[in-house]
Scaffold this motif. Structure first.
Motif, PDB file in Angstrom:
ATOM      1  N   ARG A  74       0.832  -1.204   0.000  1.00 20.95           N
ATOM      2  CA  ARG A  74       0.000   0.000   0.000  1.00 20.95           C
ATOM      3  C   ARG A  74       0.868   1.256   0.000  1.00 20.95           C
ATOM      4  O   ARG A  74       0.585   2.227  -0.718  1.00 20.95           O
ATOM      5  CB  ARG A  74      -0.945  -0.009   1.210  1.00 20.95           C
ATOM      6  CG  ARG A  74      -2.037  -1.065   1.161  1.00 20.95           C
ATOM      7  CD  ARG A  74      -3.080  -0.757   0.093  1.00 20.95           C
ATOM      8  NE  ARG A  74      -3.822   0.445   0.388  1.00 20.95           N
ATOM      9  CZ  ARG A  74      -4.995   0.458   1.045  1.00 20.95           C
ATOM     10  NH1 ARG A  74      -5.553  -0.681   1.454  1.00 20.95           N
ATOM     11  NH2 ARG A  74      -5.627   1.588   1.263  1.00 20.95           N
ATOM     12  N   ALA A  92      -3.213   2.277   6.451  1.00 21.14           N
ATOM     13  CA  ALA A  92      -2.451   2.719   5.280  1.00 21.14           C
ATOM     14  C   ALA A  92      -2.360   4.231   5.202  1.00 21.14           C
ATOM     15  O   ALA A  92      -1.303   4.785   4.854  1.00 21.14           O
ATOM     16  CB  ALA A  92      -3.087   2.165   4.007  1.00 21.14           C
ATOM     17  N   ASP A 147      -7.426   0.385   5.433  1.00 19.63           N
ATOM     18  CA  ASP A 147      -7.346   1.714   4.822  1.00 19.63           C
ATOM     19  C   ASP A 147      -6.887   2.772   5.813  1.00 19.63           C
ATOM     20  O   ASP A 147      -6.096   3.658   5.464  1.00 19.63           O
ATOM     21  CB  ASP A 147      -8.701   2.115   4.225  1.00 19.63           C
ATOM     22  CG  ASP A 147      -9.066   1.296   2.994  1.00 19.63           C
ATOM     23  OD1 ASP A 147      -8.157   0.686   2.403  1.00 19.63           O
ATOM     24  OD2 ASP A 147     -10.257   1.271   2.637  1.00 19.63           O
TER      25      ASP A 147
END
Length: 212
Positions: free
Chosen positions: A28, A200, A197
């Motif tokens: 990522r 990240a 998410d």
């Protein structure tokens, strides 16, 4: 080493207990940095170069007690030396950003603490044969029980260290957090218990600040 333009690359490593999500977050972050114009090289340890991958197979396959702690330190240092010579060093000299899944901090933990009080030996060999620390180390902190459950679910053939069980996971979490305190200048601790998410995004912000 520097590139012809004089621009030295950046060296970022990821650390954490087994199952903390390092590999996912490595990719990522690489995607994020590439979108911002960085030339990114992804690698891992043990391994990352042909010779180091051969040593990886020796170390990670087979019975957990196959090697003594002292032998493992020597094997990992040999693998890391080849990795630095063949991949990491040249990439940094070319001005690239290198992102590595584990580096010397994992050896400090797994062989230096979990398998004998050999931290001083690890550091001495690292200083003599490697002589390079990362510019930034992202430690993904994770509940040991959750991490072990994730790691065992992967059912990979070469990740034998999960065989040491929950006790090792707990010791490693404490050890990594202690390293983060010891090397505050380069370590950043991220809560890995949240969704992918969110983790990240936090790591991307940390890297952007470090590379600015």
């Amino acid at each position: 080493m520097t590139s012809a333009s004089g621009q030295q690359g950046s060296f970022i490593t990821f650390e954490g207990i087994d199952g903390s999500g390092k590999s996912t977050q490595v990719h990522r972050l690489a995607d994020h940095l590439r979108a911002r114009g960085h030339d990114v090289v992804i690698t891992r340890e043990p391994g990352g170069s042909p010779g180091a991958e051969e040593i990886r197979a020796l170390v990670l396959q087979g019975d957990p007690d196959r090697w003594s702690a002292e032998t493992e330190i020597l094997l990992f240092t040999a693998a890391r030396r080849d990795h630095m010579e063949r991949l990491i060093g040249p990439a940094l000299a070319a001005g690239k950003t290198v992102i590595c899944d584990r580096f010397a901090d994992s050896t400090r933990m797994y062989q230096g603490l979990s398998r004998g009080d050999l931290r001083a030996v690890v550091d001495q060999l690292h200083s003599l044969m490697i002589g390079r620390e990362p510019d930034l180390t992202v430690l993904i902190d994770m509940d040991p029980a959750t991490g072990l459950e994730r790691a065992l679910a992967r059912q990979t053939a070469d990740e034998r260290f999960e065989a040491f069980g929950a006790g090792l996971q707990q010791a490693m979490r404490a050890g990594f957090l202690a390293l983060a305190e010891e090397f505050r200048d380069r370590f950043r601790v991220v809560d890995g218990g949240r969704d992918i998410d969110t983790v990240a995004a936090d790591i991307a912000a940390i890297a952007d600040n470090a590379l600015a």
